[in-house]
Design a protein around this motif. Sequence first.
Motif, PDB file in Angstrom:
ATOM      1  N   SER A   1     -15.283  -2.847   6.679  1.00 18.70           N
ATOM      2  CA  SER A   1     -14.081  -3.678   6.788  1.00 18.70           C
ATOM      3  C   SER A   1     -13.231  -3.590   5.511  1.00 18.70           C
ATOM      4  O   SER A   1     -12.026  -3.824   5.532  1.00 18.70           O
ATOM      5  CB  SER A   1     -14.459  -5.123   7.072  1.00 18.70           C
ATOM      6  OG  SER A   1     -15.262  -5.570   6.001  1.00 18.70           O
ATOM      7  N   ARG A   2     -13.905  -3.205   4.403  1.00 18.40           N
ATOM      8  CA  ARG A   2     -13.142  -3.102   3.145  1.00 18.40           C
ATOM      9  C   ARG A   2     -12.104  -1.984   3.205  1.00 18.40           C
ATOM     10  O   ARG A   2     -11.104  -2.016   2.506  1.00 18.40           O
ATOM     11  CB  ARG A   2     -14.094  -2.859   1.971  1.00 18.40           C
ATOM     12  CG  ARG A   2     -14.756  -4.142   1.498  1.00 18.40           C
ATOM     13  CD  ARG A   2     -15.854  -3.848   0.538  1.00 18.40           C
ATOM     14  NE  ARG A   2     -16.841  -2.960   1.167  1.00 18.40           N
ATOM     15  CZ  ARG A   2     -17.949  -2.535   0.569  1.00 18.40           C
ATOM     16  NH1 ARG A   2     -18.215  -2.883  -0.657  1.00 18.40           N
ATOM     17  NH2 ARG A   2     -18.812  -1.736   1.196  1.00 18.40           N
TER      18      ARG A   2
ATOM     19  N   SER B   1      -8.863  -3.321   4.555  1.00 21.48           N
ATOM     20  CA  SER B   1      -8.227  -4.213   3.568  1.00 21.48           C
ATOM     21  C   SER B   1      -7.653  -3.413   2.400  1.00 21.48           C
ATOM     22  O   SER B   1      -6.605  -3.737   1.854  1.00 21.48           O
ATOM     23  CB  SER B   1      -9.197  -5.215   2.981  1.00 21.48           C
ATOM     24  OG  SER B   1     -10.144  -5.578   3.900  1.00 21.48           O
ATOM     25  N   GLU B   2      -8.360  -2.351   2.028  1.00 23.38           N
ATOM     26  CA  GLU B   2      -7.906  -1.522   0.909  1.00 23.38           C
ATOM     27  C   GLU B   2      -6.551  -0.877   1.250  1.00 23.38           C
ATOM     28  O   GLU B   2      -5.626  -0.860   0.432  1.00 23.38           O
ATOM     29  CB  GLU B   2      -8.973  -0.441   0.704  1.00 23.38           C
ATOM     30  CG  GLU B   2      -8.859   0.371  -0.539  1.00 23.38           C
ATOM     31  CD  GLU B   2      -9.864   1.549  -0.511  1.00 23.38           C
ATOM     32  OE1 GLU B   2     -10.771   1.576   0.354  1.00 23.38           O
ATOM     33  OE2 GLU B   2      -9.695   2.445  -1.350  1.00 23.38           O
TER      34      GLU B   2
ATOM     35  N   LYS C   1      -4.498  -1.995   3.526  1.00 28.16           N
ATOM     36  CA  LYS C   1      -3.528  -3.100   3.638  1.00 28.16           C
ATOM     37  C   LYS C   1      -3.000  -3.457   2.243  1.00 28.16           C
ATOM     38  O   LYS C   1      -1.808  -3.736   2.054  1.00 28.16           O
ATOM     39  CB  LYS C   1      -4.224  -4.299   4.297  1.00 28.16           C
ATOM     40  CG  LYS C   1      -3.355  -5.481   4.598  1.00 28.16           C
ATOM     41  CD  LYS C   1      -2.345  -5.176   5.696  1.00 28.16           C
ATOM     42  CE  LYS C   1      -1.067  -5.950   5.436  1.00 28.16           C
ATOM     43  NZ  LYS C   1       0.113  -5.443   6.090  1.00 28.16           N
TER      44      LYS C   1
END
Length: 603
Positions: free
Chosen positions: A426-427, A430-431, A433
């Motif tokens: 999931s990181r 986000s990274e 984003k």
Amino acid sequence: MCGIVGYSGPNNSVGPIIEGLSRLEYRGYDSAGICLKINNELQILKKEGKLENLKELINSQKPFSNIGIGHTRWATHGAVTTDNAHPHGNEIFAVVHNGIIENAGTLKKELQAEGFQFKSQTDSEVFLVLLTKFFKQGNSTLKSISKAFETITGNSAFVIMEKATDKLYALKRSAPLVVGENKDLREAYVSSDPFALVGFAPKIYFPQDGVICEGTVTTCEVNLNFYELDLTPSNRYKFQSNSMSVDATSKGHYEHYMLKEIHEQPALIDKLAAFYIKNEGRKVLNELKGFKCDEWHLTACGTAWHAGLVIKNYFEQINRQRASVDIASEFRYKNPILNKGEVGLFISQSGETADTLACQELCKEKGIPTYSIVNVEGSTLFRNADKNFLIHAGVEIGVASTKAFTLQALTGYLMSRAMEGTLDDSRLFSEIKLLSTRVAELCSQAESIKEVAEKIYTQKGFIFTGRGKYFPIAFEGALKLKEIAYVHAEGYAAGELKHGPIALIDESIVNIAIVGPELLEKTISNVEEVKARRGFIVIVGPKNHPEIEHLADAYIPLDFNGLDNLSPLYVNVALQFLAYHIAKLKGTDIDKPRNLAKSVTVE
Ligand code: F6R
């Protein structure tokens, strides 16, 4: 580079041809022309300079013709003159050509010795004269086209019209060509770029090399027929429905396409992440899970080559896989060592760059799989690749590539994460984003970069420096600046300056130093060395850093926090803005810089 648009149908061909050529203007050209059939004669109108000049000439005559071929020329053989502009024609045929006829010099001498006259200095006219010669010997038009095509060497696309019929003929060798039809309106189209046919031809076809397409319009229908060079019917073409939208071509409220395209990046970054991590793109990335090859051969030109340098770092650092990056025009002639178990990865916005395509061909000949990171779906690179990783940048009209670079590098990063098997982390989402958020912040603070541009735009030379993952960005920053601001700019590894280039430094030179959080002290020492020699220092570095603030004559503070692998893409956007504002202050033609073409379809 050159653009081609042709039309045959019941309506006036002038409208769609001029509209199509206007859409291709961004590709770069220096003269334009059109051939129409008026009172049963082939009439050629052409003008040096911008398409506007041709439009004025057309408007003064208000011609009507059911058939026509138009062309924008980017000079290769012969100066930029009206005589050298296309179409080239005589009492039988008119021809437009993109590409290069390599044996034109020899053929021209032979034809002149046989008594044929030439009106231009172009290689293209050689094809017209050959075609006419074979036709006068009693061959049909199709046979004459095929014989002329077999006589020439080099990569080219030709479109031909004739006085005797309302047929359009088209064929190519390693050059872009698309034919289209609108069945309802009984219209046949041809172009060097599907974009010219958007809204005109809902159905488009890509003939392969050496396939002649004949477009025939009768009072009841339009027919596109395909033939091999021996004139037997051919099925070597690909069909596609033309789903592009014309809106993509508008500048909106932006002063330049380049500026619009820089601002599009946050949304496109998000879209690409969603496509590859959550939606349809996931399938092609999943195929890379656990993938290992003995060596990746990355090949590209210009900005795409710089994206290749960024991607090489990903493959090496994240995947610990060997990756070499070559400039396509070098790779193709260096007799590269290519072995089974290796993969060719070709990076291109247009998918039509001649040198990159030649490298793809070379890898295919050696039995090496070819993958592409490409923007234009349906382009030659795309069609010939074993696997395609589309960057979904939409149409890029500014000649200086901006959004394509970011999305090429990001696609390479996603490939690297797919090989590593961490797409579900999931990181990752986000990274990415975080990257789009930081780029959006930069877009909203671009005025402060303009202030830096105001301080330096009159300086004589610019040296961009960076270390490690920022080294390719030093190259890309310098390229962007020289392309659109016409100033001397070079990219160097920061630690390399003292091995020679430092001799250039005095107060007329600006050092645009990318100082990332990694190797920060060492990079600052390199900047000190320039400062000691009176160079003007611009630092693109971490915000809230008193030492940098003190050292720099101008400072572009950035928030590197959390970006890690993606920080080069972020830094690069700051340099895109800097180049844009310097060019604007210098008053250059930002979207169509001098001497440049968007898609380089010749060697
Ligand atoms: C620079 C630029 C060129 C292209 C190069 C390759 O801003 O746009 O350097 O990157 O000509 O073109 P593509 O990516 O179409 O193969």
